[in-house]
Design a protein around this motif. Structure first.
Motif, PDB file in Angstrom:
ATOM      1  N   LEU A 130       0.693  -1.212  -0.090  1.00 44.47           N
ATOM      2  CA  LEU A 130      -0.006   0.148  -0.080  1.00 44.47           C
ATOM      3  C   LEU A 130       0.822   1.393  -0.079  1.00 44.47           C
ATOM      4  O   LEU A 130       0.206   2.433   0.035  1.00 44.47           O
ATOM      5  CB  LEU A 130      -0.948  -0.037   1.130  1.00 44.47           C
ATOM      6  N   ALA A 153     -10.892  -5.808  -0.314  1.00 40.10           N
ATOM      7  CA  ALA A 153     -11.021  -5.761   1.206  1.00 40.10           C
ATOM      8  C   ALA A 153     -12.335  -5.591   1.769  1.00 40.10           C
ATOM      9  O   ALA A 153     -12.842  -6.223   2.970  1.00 40.10           O
ATOM     10  CB  ALA A 153      -9.908  -4.954   1.767  1.00 40.10           C
ATOM     11  N   ALA A 154     -12.975  -4.708   1.324  1.00 37.44           N
ATOM     12  CA  ALA A 154     -14.577  -4.337   1.782  1.00 37.44           C
ATOM     13  C   ALA A 154     -15.523  -5.779   1.507  1.00 37.44           C
ATOM     14  O   ALA A 154     -16.307  -5.860   2.530  1.00 37.44           O
ATOM     15  CB  ALA A 154     -14.889  -3.146   1.115  1.00 37.44           C
ATOM     16  N   TYR A 167      -9.030  -1.824  -2.101  1.00 40.66           N
ATOM     17  CA  TYR A 167     -10.214  -1.489  -1.247  1.00 40.66           C
ATOM     18  C   TYR A 167     -11.460  -2.299  -1.395  1.00 40.66           C
ATOM     19  O   TYR A 167     -12.188  -2.650  -0.522  1.00 40.66           O
ATOM     20  CB  TYR A 167     -10.483   0.063  -1.388  1.00 40.66           C
ATOM     21  N   ARG A 168     -11.957  -2.369  -2.532  1.00 37.85           N
ATOM     22  CA  ARG A 168     -12.996  -3.109  -3.128  1.00 37.85           C
ATOM     23  C   ARG A 168     -13.113  -4.433  -2.592  1.00 37.85           C
ATOM     24  O   ARG A 168     -13.932  -4.925  -2.094  1.00 37.85           O
ATOM     25  CB  ARG A 168     -13.500  -2.984  -4.472  1.00 37.85           C
ATOM     26  N   PRO A 193      -3.527   7.210  -0.996  1.00 34.71           N
ATOM     27  CA  PRO A 193      -5.009   6.339  -0.696  1.00 34.71           C
ATOM     28  C   PRO A 193      -4.687   4.935  -1.069  1.00 34.71           C
ATOM     29  O   PRO A 193      -3.960   4.885  -1.927  1.00 34.71           O
ATOM     30  CB  PRO A 193      -5.862   7.142  -1.646  1.00 34.71           C
ATOM     31  N   ILE A 194      -5.615   4.263  -0.577  1.00 29.55           N
ATOM     32  CA  ILE A 194      -5.373   2.778  -0.942  1.00 29.55           C
ATOM     33  C   ILE A 194      -5.872   2.406  -2.364  1.00 29.55           C
ATOM     34  O   ILE A 194      -6.954   3.300  -2.749  1.00 29.55           O
ATOM     35  CB  ILE A 194      -6.655   2.019  -0.028  1.00 29.55           C
ATOM     36  N   ALA A 212      -7.848   1.653  -5.230  1.00 27.74           N
ATOM     37  CA  ALA A 212      -9.422   1.214  -5.267  1.00 27.74           C
ATOM     38  C   ALA A 212      -9.707  -0.301  -5.550  1.00 27.74           C
ATOM     39  O   ALA A 212     -10.501  -0.669  -5.042  1.00 27.74           O
ATOM     40  CB  ALA A 212     -10.133   1.960  -6.582  1.00 27.74           C
TER      41      ALA A 212
END
Length: 76
Positions: free
Chosen positions: A39, A71-72, A68-69, A62-63, A65
């Motif tokens: 990261l 991991a979410a 992030y998706r 920023p992480i 995208a």
């Protein structure tokens, strides 16, 4: 605070760098080990505890995208 904690807390003043590598989970849906994603550079924010020591880092960028998706979805 142990020596490692002090080193982490003062890394910028001492000319050090922290790269944060993470993965959304240990294993994927096939049971294979997930790879780590870099990261980027991070800076010390705060810490709690002693054994184990939990450190909060702030990423300089920023992480991504896509990560992030992914991991979410694992958290939800």
């Amino acid at each position: 605070m142990a020596t490692l904690g002090r080193r982490d807390q003062r890394h910028r003043q001492e000319g050090g760098h922290v790269l944060l590598f993470v993965r959304p989970s240990r294993k994927d849906e096939r049971g294979e080990t997930c790879p780590y994603t870099c990261l980027g550079l991070a800076d010390y924010v705060s810490h709690t505890g002693a054994r184990p020591l939990a450190i909060t880092w702030r990423l300089r960028l920023p992480i991504p995208a896509a990560f992030y998706r992914e991991a979410a979805l694992k958290i939800a």
